[in-house]
Write a protein that holds these residues in place. Structure first.
Motif, PDB file in Angstrom:
ATOM      1  N   HIS A 168     -60.949   6.583 -48.024  1.00 34.39           N
ATOM      2  CA  HIS A 168     -60.583   7.841 -47.378  1.00 34.39           C
ATOM      3  C   HIS A 168     -60.094   8.843 -48.421  1.00 34.39           C
ATOM      4  O   HIS A 168     -60.425  10.031 -48.349  1.00 34.39           O
ATOM      5  CB  HIS A 168     -59.491   7.604 -46.331  1.00 34.39           C
ATOM      6  CG  HIS A 168     -59.916   6.692 -45.234  1.00 34.39           C
ATOM      7  ND1 HIS A 168     -59.019   5.929 -44.504  1.00 34.39           N
ATOM      8  CD2 HIS A 168     -61.141   6.401 -44.724  1.00 34.39           C
ATOM      9  CE1 HIS A 168     -59.668   5.222 -43.616  1.00 34.39           C
ATOM     10  NE2 HIS A 168     -60.952   5.483 -43.732  1.00 34.39           N
ATOM     11  N   TYR A 169     -59.314   8.346 -49.399  1.00 35.68           N
ATOM     12  CA  TYR A 169     -58.876   9.234 -50.471  1.00 35.68           C
ATOM     13  C   TYR A 169     -60.069   9.771 -51.254  1.00 35.68           C
ATOM     14  O   TYR A 169     -60.132  10.968 -51.568  1.00 35.68           O
ATOM     15  CB  TYR A 169     -57.922   8.521 -51.425  1.00 35.68           C
ATOM     16  CG  TYR A 169     -57.826   9.206 -52.757  1.00 35.68           C
ATOM     17  CD1 TYR A 169     -57.222  10.455 -52.879  1.00 35.68           C
ATOM     18  CD2 TYR A 169     -58.407   8.653 -53.900  1.00 35.68           C
ATOM     19  CE1 TYR A 169     -57.168  11.123 -54.095  1.00 35.68           C
ATOM     20  CE2 TYR A 169     -58.356   9.305 -55.116  1.00 35.68           C
ATOM     21  CZ  TYR A 169     -57.738  10.540 -55.200  1.00 35.68           C
ATOM     22  OH  TYR A 169     -57.710  11.209 -56.394  1.00 35.68           O
ATOM     23  N   ARG A 177     -63.847  16.064 -46.976  1.00 37.39           N
ATOM     24  CA  ARG A 177     -62.901  16.462 -45.937  1.00 37.39           C
ATOM     25  C   ARG A 177     -62.059  17.619 -46.448  1.00 37.39           C
ATOM     26  O   ARG A 177     -61.631  17.605 -47.601  1.00 37.39           O
ATOM     27  CB  ARG A 177     -61.987  15.298 -45.564  1.00 37.39           C
ATOM     28  CG  ARG A 177     -62.642  14.229 -44.714  1.00 37.39           C
ATOM     29  CD  ARG A 177     -61.665  13.121 -44.387  1.00 37.39           C
ATOM     30  NE  ARG A 177     -60.427  13.604 -43.797  1.00 37.39           N
ATOM     31  CZ  ARG A 177     -59.417  12.809 -43.447  1.00 37.39           C
ATOM     32  NH1 ARG A 177     -59.500  11.506 -43.622  1.00 37.39           N
ATOM     33  NH2 ARG A 177     -58.322  13.315 -42.918  1.00 37.39           N
ATOM     34  N   SER A 178     -61.843  18.586 -45.587  1.00 39.83           N
ATOM     35  CA  SER A 178     -61.040  19.756 -45.976  1.00 39.83           C
ATOM     36  C   SER A 178     -59.997  20.094 -44.913  1.00 39.83           C
ATOM     37  O   SER A 178     -59.549  21.228 -44.808  1.00 39.83           O
ATOM     38  CB  SER A 178     -61.942  20.961 -46.230  1.00 39.83           C
ATOM     39  OG  SER A 178     -62.713  21.256 -45.074  1.00 39.83           O
ATOM     40  N   LEU A 186     -54.021  15.019 -50.941  1.00 47.01           N
ATOM     41  CA  LEU A 186     -54.381  15.399 -52.308  1.00 47.01           C
ATOM     42  C   LEU A 186     -53.193  16.005 -53.053  1.00 47.01           C
ATOM     43  O   LEU A 186     -52.997  15.742 -54.250  1.00 47.01           O
ATOM     44  CB  LEU A 186     -55.548  16.386 -52.274  1.00 47.01           C
ATOM     45  CG  LEU A 186     -56.880  15.794 -51.784  1.00 47.01           C
ATOM     46  CD1 LEU A 186     -57.925  16.887 -51.651  1.00 47.01           C
ATOM     47  CD2 LEU A 186     -57.369  14.693 -52.715  1.00 47.01           C
ATOM     48  N   LYS A 187     -52.390  16.791 -52.356  1.00 46.65           N
ATOM     49  CA  LYS A 187     -51.211  17.399 -52.978  1.00 46.65           C
ATOM     50  C   LYS A 187     -50.266  16.329 -53.514  1.00 46.65           C
ATOM     51  O   LYS A 187     -49.833  16.380 -54.683  1.00 46.65           O
ATOM     52  CB  LYS A 187     -50.488  18.285 -51.965  1.00 46.65           C
ATOM     53  CG  LYS A 187     -49.135  18.809 -52.435  1.00 46.65           C
ATOM     54  CD  LYS A 187     -48.430  19.574 -51.325  1.00 46.65           C
ATOM     55  CE  LYS A 187     -47.016  19.971 -51.738  1.00 46.65           C
ATOM     56  NZ  LYS A 187     -46.298  20.676 -50.637  1.00 46.65           N
ATOM     57  N   VAL A 195     -49.960   4.808 -55.459  1.00 45.98           N
ATOM     58  CA  VAL A 195     -50.166   5.159 -54.052  1.00 45.98           C
ATOM     59  C   VAL A 195     -50.318   3.876 -53.249  1.00 45.98           C
ATOM     60  O   VAL A 195     -51.097   2.986 -53.611  1.00 45.98           O
ATOM     61  CB  VAL A 195     -51.416   6.042 -53.863  1.00 45.98           C
ATOM     62  CG1 VAL A 195     -51.616   6.390 -52.382  1.00 45.98           C
ATOM     63  CG2 VAL A 195     -51.311   7.318 -54.702  1.00 45.98           C
ATOM     64  N   ILE A 196     -49.536   3.777 -52.164  1.00 46.81           N
ATOM     65  CA  ILE A 196     -49.628   2.645 -51.246  1.00 46.81           C
ATOM     66  C   ILE A 196     -50.419   3.094 -50.031  1.00 46.81           C
ATOM     67  O   ILE A 196     -49.986   3.975 -49.280  1.00 46.81           O
ATOM     68  CB  ILE A 196     -48.238   2.144 -50.811  1.00 46.81           C
ATOM     69  CG1 ILE A 196     -47.351   1.843 -52.025  1.00 46.81           C
ATOM     70  CG2 ILE A 196     -48.377   0.921 -49.907  1.00 46.81           C
ATOM     71  CD1 ILE A 196     -47.826   0.729 -52.912  1.00 46.81           C
TER      72      ILE A 196
END
Length: 206
Positions: A168-169, A177-178, A186-187, A195-196
């Motif tokens: 998904h990331y 995806r936006s 993303l931020k 990242v978990i």
């Protein structure tokens, strides 16, 4: 504060027969504080117990439990930690759990009844002196993510179900995806050293 991944989350789905996801669970340790984030569901009870036992801990040693959101695959195992304070979004108290059905609704009620101490947040706070609560109501209205500085993994972003799996990331990163959830992920991904993901292996960037 040290972070230990007790187990990564998973997704098990058999159409019409089984839907048994379970969330990643992390243990944070700082002095006398021992904090679980998303202790998981029924399917991960054994690996939760094994993880704690391997660290010489019992359920009574856990002082706090943080929930990214109140779904069974993230929160069910909170029933086993009677001495822990439960931290979750304030909106949990206004949900009509009976609408989930006579069985599932009663499970939610039994979990809430098992909690001896509850502290709520609304998003935007810093709790337990070191953990930033990030409002992320893209999966459910009570959903939050967590961001914290650790000694062993640097800056850690626990995104919950707004980004459940690594794929998904990568979809977000590639511009597939936006939506607001993608912009949020993303931020904070850019700020993080680790990242978990809630239903996948973690990503350690350093």
């Amino acid at each position: 504060m040290d972070l230990n991944l007790l187990f990564p989350g998973s997704l098990v789905y058999v159409p019409g027969m089984m839907d048994a996801p379970t969330s990643s669970c992390v243990l944070l340790v700082e002095d006398y504080k021992k904090i679980l984030i998303d202790p998981g569901g029924f399917a991960s009870m054994k690996v939760l117990e094994d993880g704690l036992t391997s660290l010489g801990l019992s359920p009574d040693d856990i002082t706090d439990i943080l929930l990214t959101h109140f779904h069974l695959d993230h929160a069910f195992s909170s029933v086993f930690f009677s001495k822990a304070t439960i931290h979750l979004h304030e909106s949990f108290a206004t949900r009509d759990y009976s609408s989930f059905g006579p069985i599932i609704g009663s499970v939610y009620s039994k979990i809430i009844d098992s909690w001896k101490s509850i502290e709520t947040f609304s998003g935007g706070e810093r709790i337990l002196g070191a953990i930033d609560v990030l409002s992320s109501p893209y999966h459910s209205r009570d959903h939050v993510s967590f961001f914290l500085q650790t000694e062993n993994h640097g800056r850690v972003f626990i995104c919950g179900d707004v980004c459940a799996r690594q794929i998904h990331y990568h979809e977000m990163r590639k511009g597939m995806r936006s939506d607001p959830a993608a912009a949020f992920v993303l931020k904070h991904f850019e700020r993080a050293d680790a990242v978990i993901f809630s239903h996948d292996l973690p990503l350690f960037k350093r």
